[in-house]
Design a protein around this motif. Structure first.
Motif, short mmCIF file in Angstrom:
data_model
loop_
_atom_site.label_atom_id
_atom_site.label_comp_id
_atom_site.label_asym_id
_atom_site.label_seq_id
_atom_site.Cartn_x
_atom_site.Cartn_y
_atom_site.Cartn_z
N PHE A 263 0.83 -1.20 0.00
CA PHE A 263 0.00 0.00 0.00
C PHE A 263 0.87 1.25 0.00
CE2 PHE A 263 -2.72 2.83 2.97
CZ PHE A 263 -3.20 3.58 1.90
N ALA A 264 1.84 1.30 0.92
CA ALA A 264 2.75 2.45 0.98
C ALA A 264 3.61 2.53 -0.26
CB ALA A 264 3.62 2.35 2.23
N LEU A 265 4.04 1.39 -0.77
CA LEU A 265 4.90 1.35 -1.95
C LEU A 265 4.23 2.02 -3.15
CD1 LEU A 265 7.41 0.27 -3.53
CD2 LEU A 265 6.10 -1.82 -3.93
N THR A 266 3.00 1.57 -3.48
CA THR A 266 2.34 2.12 -4.66
C THR A 266 1.89 3.55 -4.41
OG1 THR A 266 1.65 -0.07 -5.37
CG2 THR A 266 0.45 1.78 -6.30
N ALA A 267 1.46 3.86 -3.19
CA ALA A 267 1.11 5.25 -2.88
C ALA A 267 2.32 6.15 -3.11
CB ALA A 267 0.62 5.37 -1.44
N ALA A 268 3.50 5.74 -2.62
CA ALA A 268 4.70 6.54 -2.80
C ALA A 268 5.07 6.66 -4.27
CB ALA A 268 5.86 5.95 -2.00
N LEU A 269 4.94 5.58 -5.04
CA LEU A 269 5.24 5.64 -6.46
C LEU A 269 4.28 6.56 -7.19
CD1 LEU A 269 6.10 1.89 -7.18
CD2 LEU A 269 7.69 3.82 -7.12
N THR A 270 3.03 6.58 -6.76
CA THR A 270 2.06 7.51 -7.35
C THR A 270 2.42 8.95 -7.02
OG1 THR A 270 0.32 5.84 -7.18
CG2 THR A 270 -0.38 8.11 -7.51
N PHE A 271 2.84 9.19 -5.78
CA PHE A 271 3.29 10.53 -5.41
C PHE A 271 4.51 10.92 -6.25
CE2 PHE A 271 1.54 9.45 -0.96
CZ PHE A 271 0.27 9.85 -1.32
N CYS A 272 5.39 9.94 -6.51
CA CYS A 272 6.53 10.21 -7.40
C CYS A 272 6.04 10.63 -8.78
CB CYS A 272 7.41 8.96 -7.52
SG CYS A 272 8.34 8.49 -6.06
N ARG A 273 5.08 9.91 -9.30
CA ARG A 273 4.51 10.22 -10.63
C ARG A 273 4.00 11.66 -10.69
NH1 ARG A 273 2.84 11.38 -15.14
NH2 ARG A 273 1.55 10.06 -16.52
N LEU A 274 3.50 12.16 -9.56
CA LEU A 274 2.97 13.51 -9.49
C LEU A 274 4.04 14.54 -9.12
CD1 LEU A 274 -0.36 12.70 -7.60
CD2 LEU A 274 -0.09 13.23 -10.04
N GLY A 275 5.29 14.08 -8.98
CA GLY A 275 6.36 15.01 -8.65
C GLY A 275 6.23 15.60 -7.26
N ALA A 276 5.62 14.86 -6.34
CA ALA A 276 5.41 15.36 -4.99
C ALA A 276 6.69 15.29 -4.16
CB ALA A 276 4.31 14.56 -4.30
N HIS A 277 6.74 16.08 -3.11
CA HIS A 277 7.79 16.00 -2.10
C HIS A 277 7.31 14.98 -1.07
CE1 HIS A 277 9.92 18.17 1.50
NE2 HIS A 277 10.50 17.02 1.19
N ILE A 278 8.03 13.86 -0.94
CA ILE A 278 7.60 12.74 -0.12
C ILE A 278 8.38 12.72 1.18
CG2 ILE A 278 7.34 10.23 -0.02
CD1 ILE A 278 7.32 10.35 -3.16
N VAL A 279 7.67 12.83 2.29
CA VAL A 279 8.29 12.82 3.61
C VAL A 279 8.15 11.42 4.18
CG1 VAL A 279 8.29 13.82 5.93
CG2 VAL A 279 7.71 15.25 3.94
N LEU A 280 9.27 10.75 4.38
CA LEU A 280 9.28 9.38 4.90
C LEU A 280 9.40 9.40 6.42
CD1 LEU A 280 11.75 7.68 2.37
CD2 LEU A 280 9.24 7.59 2.35
N VAL A 281 8.52 8.68 7.08
CA VAL A 281 8.55 8.56 8.53
C VAL A 281 9.17 7.21 8.88
CG1 VAL A 281 7.17 8.43 10.64
CG2 VAL A 281 6.54 10.03 8.80
#
Length: 564
Positions: A263-281
Motif C-alpha cells: 500500500f505504501a509502496l504504490t502510494a509513494a510511487l504515485t506521489f513520485c509520478r505527481l512530482g510530490a515531495h515525499i516525507v518518509l517517517v
C-alpha cells in the motif's frame, strides 16, 4: 460486463487509463527526474534529496550492482529496512540494474527471513545494521552472496550523519553485534559505483519488478509476481483518481507506513509520478514525533491505517497541527472503523477517504471519490480500467446487494505466485478473474462494501457473523482502545463470537460491553466471551490487528490452562 460504476464516476475521471505511457518503472523514474529535477523528492530525518540528487545516487548504486557485484537482469535483491532515504535509492537502483526487488519486513525473525530469502532466490540484500544480526543467522541456508549494510545516518548531511550513527550505535545501543563476511557498507557501494558507468540494462512492462510476499498470517507466505506493467498500471489508475485534487509538482506527501508494504509502496510511487515531495517517517509508532512531522512540513496528502489514525487522535498535540493545507487523507491496509473516521473528521475537518486493494493487485482496486465530504463506510468504486464482480463459489456473478467473494480483473493484477502454480491456479477463475478471498456487496451504483475476510467469518448456528461489524460496534464504546473479534468453539452453536479487548478505561467490565453491544447487534452476533488484555494486540507492520495471531494466542492460553 456492464460497468455500472462508470455512470457514477466523479467528473473528469476517465473510464480507462493509458497503461502504456511508460515502458518500465525505470522510464517513469527518468521522466520524473527530468521533469521535476530541482524540486525536493524525498525527506527523512530533516534531510532532503532533490530528484536530480536522487537520480545521481540511484545511478551510482545501480552501477555498483552491475559492474562490481556482477548482478544480472532478473536477479533478486532484497531490501530490509524501515523508511529511510536509502530506501528509494536501493529500490530505484535495483530496478535500474534490471533486478527484481524483494521487500522484506525488517522485524522478521531469522526463520521468517530465511524462508523469504530462500524462496525468492535472492542473491543480494540491502539491510539496515539494526537487523544484520538476524540476517547473519539466516544467511547459511540462502543463496545470498552480496550483503550491503547501511546505517540510519548514511545519507544525512555532515556532521549530522556521523552524530546520528554514533548516537544509535554507542549511546542508545540499538545495533546488536553482527559479523557477516565480505559485507559491504552502503556508502562504499555508492563510492565504488561512482567510478563505473551507469548500466545499460533494458527491461519491459512484462518483466518482474517486485516479488511482494503476502499471506504470512494465514499460511506459508507467497511471493506475488508484480511486473513493471502491473505497477505502472496501478500508478496511472491512482493518479487519474486524484486528478483535480492533487496538482503535479505542488504537493507534499507524508508516508508514515513502511515502504516494504505494498500500500505504501504504490502510494509513494504515485506521489513520485505527481512530482510530490515525499516525507518518509521511519518509526510511525513514535506518534509524538509523527505529529511533529505534520507540523514541520506543509503536508497536503497523507496515508495511514485505522490504528494509526486512532493513535494520532489520542494525542492532544494533534489539535495544534494546522489542517488547512491538508487536501487528502487516504486510509487503506485494513478496514476503517466508523468511530475512528468520525473522530478524525471532527478533530481535523477532513474525511478519511477509504480504498481497497491487496498485494496481488499492486494493490489498489477500489476507492471512494476523493472529493467526498464524509466517511462513507464503503470501499468505493472500481478504479479506471478495473473490473469488479461479486461472485459465488462457482464463479457465478451475484445480483446487486447480495454478498459474495470480491473478484477482480485489470492490468494491475499480478502474474501469479512465485514458483507456486497450484496456488496461482487456485486464486484465478478460468476467465481471468482473481479471487480475493474477501466478502463484499455491490449496490446498483457500483459502490462496493467490504464485509470481511472469507476465512475470518464466524458461523453461529448456521448464521454468518462478520468480525468487522462486531469490532466496529465494540470500538464505539469510549472505554475500548483496541478490539479483535474471533471465533470460539461452542457445544450448542458450533462457533460463537469472542472479543479480545484492550481497555482505554480500566473500569470497563464485560457486562458493560455486552450491554453496549446488545443495543446494536442481533442475538447471534453478540459476543459470548469477553477477554481483556493489557498492552496492545498483535499487529502487522502497518498496524493491522492480526486476528489469526490473536486467535492462536487465545487457543494456546486455553490449552495451557486445560493442561494444568
Amino acid at each position: 460486463m456492464h460497468k455500472v460504476w462508470l455512470e457514477h464516476y466523479p467528473p473528469g475521471i476517465p473510464a480507462e487509463v493509458q497503461v502504456d505511457v511508460f515502458k518500465s518503472l525505470n522510464a517513469l523514474f527518468a521522466w520524473i527526474c527530468s521533469t521535476y529535477g530541482d524540486r525536493p523528492a524525498f525527506s527523512n530525518l530533516h534531510t532532503t534529496l532533490t530528484w536530480h540528487e536522487l537520480e545521481g545516487l540511484v545511478h551510482r548504486f545501480a552501477a555498483y550492482l552491475c559492474s562490481v557485484a556482477g548482478l544480472r537482469g532478473g536477479d533478486r535483491l532484497a531490501v530490509m529496512m524501515p523508511n529511510l532515504l536509502q530506501y528509494p535509492v536501493a529500490l530505484f537502483g535495483a530496478l535500474r540494474a534490471g533486478c527484481v526487488v524483494v521487500n522484506v519486513n525488517p522485524l522478521y525473525t531469522a526463520r521468517e527471513l530465511q524462508h523469504q530469502l530462500a524462496d525468492s532466490g535472492a542473491t543480494a540484500i540491502v539491510v539496515l545494521d539494526h537487523f544484520a544480526h538476524t540476517l547473519e543467522q539466516a544467511l547459511p541456508q540462502t543463496a545470498v552472496r552480496h550483503v550491503i549494510v547501511t546505517q540510519v545516518g548514511d545519507l544525512l548531511h555532515f556532521p549530522k550523519a556521523q552524530i546520528v550513527n554514533l548516537l544509535v550505535r554507542r549511546v542508545r545501543h540499538m545495533v546488536p553485534d553482527w559479523r557477516i563476511r565480505d559485507a559491504v557498507r552502503f556508502a562504499d557501494a555508492l563510492r565504488r559505483g561512482a567510478e563505473c558507468a551507469p548500466p545499460a540494462v533494458q527491461v519491459g512492462r512484462e518483466d518482474c519488478a517486485f516479488l511482494q510476499y503476502t499471506g504470512g498470517t494465514t499460511g506459508v507466505p507467497k511471493g506475488a509476481v508484480l511486473s513493471h506493467g502491473n505497477l505502472l498500471a496501478n500508478i496511472e489508475q491512482t493518479a487519474a483518481w486524484v486528478t483535480g485534487t492533487l496538482a503535479p509538482g505542488a504537493e507534499t506527501a507524508l508516508v508514515p507506513l513502511p515502504l516494504y508494504h505494498v500500500f505504501a509502496l504504490t502510494a509513494a510511487l504515485t506521489f513520485c509520478r505527481l512530482g510530490a515531495h515525499i516525507v518518509l517517517v521511519t518509526d510511525p509508532r513514535d506518534v509524538p514525533a509523527l505529529i511533529r512531522e505534520l507540523r514541520h512540513y506543509p503536508v497536503s496528502v497523507m496515508i495511514g491505517v485505522n490504528t494509526l489514525f486512532g493513535a494520532l487522535l489520542d494525542q492532544p498535540a494533534l489539535g495544534k497541527v494546522p489542517m488547512d493545507r491538508l487536501k487528502l487523507v487516504v486510509a487503506g491496509g485494513m478496514a476503517v472503523q466508523r468511530p475512528v473516521a468520525e473522530r478524525w473528521q471532527q478533530a481535523t475537518g477532513r474525511p478519511l477517504i477509504e480504498g481497497y486493494g491487496l498485494t496481488e493487485t499492486a494493490p489498489i482496486v477500489c476507492a471512494n471519490p476523493v472529493g467526498q465530504h464524509t466517511f462513507s463506510g464503503a470501499i468505493g468504486l472500481p478504479l479506471p480500467s478495473t473490473e469488479v464482480a461479486i461472485m459465488d463459489d462457482r464463479g457465478e456473478e451475484l445480483p446487486y446487494g447480495q454478498g459474495g467473494e470480491i473478484c477482480v480483473r485489470g492490468p494491475q493484477v499480478m502474474q501469479g505466485y512465485w514458483n507456486m502454480p497450484d496456488e496461482t491456479a487456485r486464486v484465478f477463475h478460468a476467465d481471468g478473474w482473481l479471487r480475493t478471498g474477501d466478502i463484499g456487496v455491490m449496490d446498483e451504483r457500483g459502490v462496493v462494501r467490504l464485509v470481511d475476510r472469507k476465512k475470518d467469518v464466524i458461523v453461529v448456528s448456521g448464521f454468518k457473523v462478520y468480525p468487522n461489524e462486531v469490532e466496529e460496534v465494540v470500538a464505539m464504546h469510549p472505554g475500548v482502545a483496541e478490539v479483535a473479534a474471533i471465533r470460539a468453539s461452542d457445544l450448542h452453536s458450533g462457533e460463537t463470537v469472542k472479543i479480545v479487548v484492550v481497555r482505554r478505561d480500566p473500569a470497563l467490565t464485560a457486562e458493560d460491553l455486552l450491554a453496549h453491544c446488545s443495543q446494536y447487534l442481533t442475538g447471534y452476533k453478540l459476543p459470548r466471551i469477553v477477554v481483556f488484555r493489557a498492552g496492545v494486540l498483535p499487529k502487522s507492520p502497518i498496524g493491522k490487528i492480526l486476528r489469526r495471531v490473536v486467535w492462536a494466542e487465545e487457543e494456546s492460553t486455553a490449552s495451557s490452562m486445560a493442561d494444568t
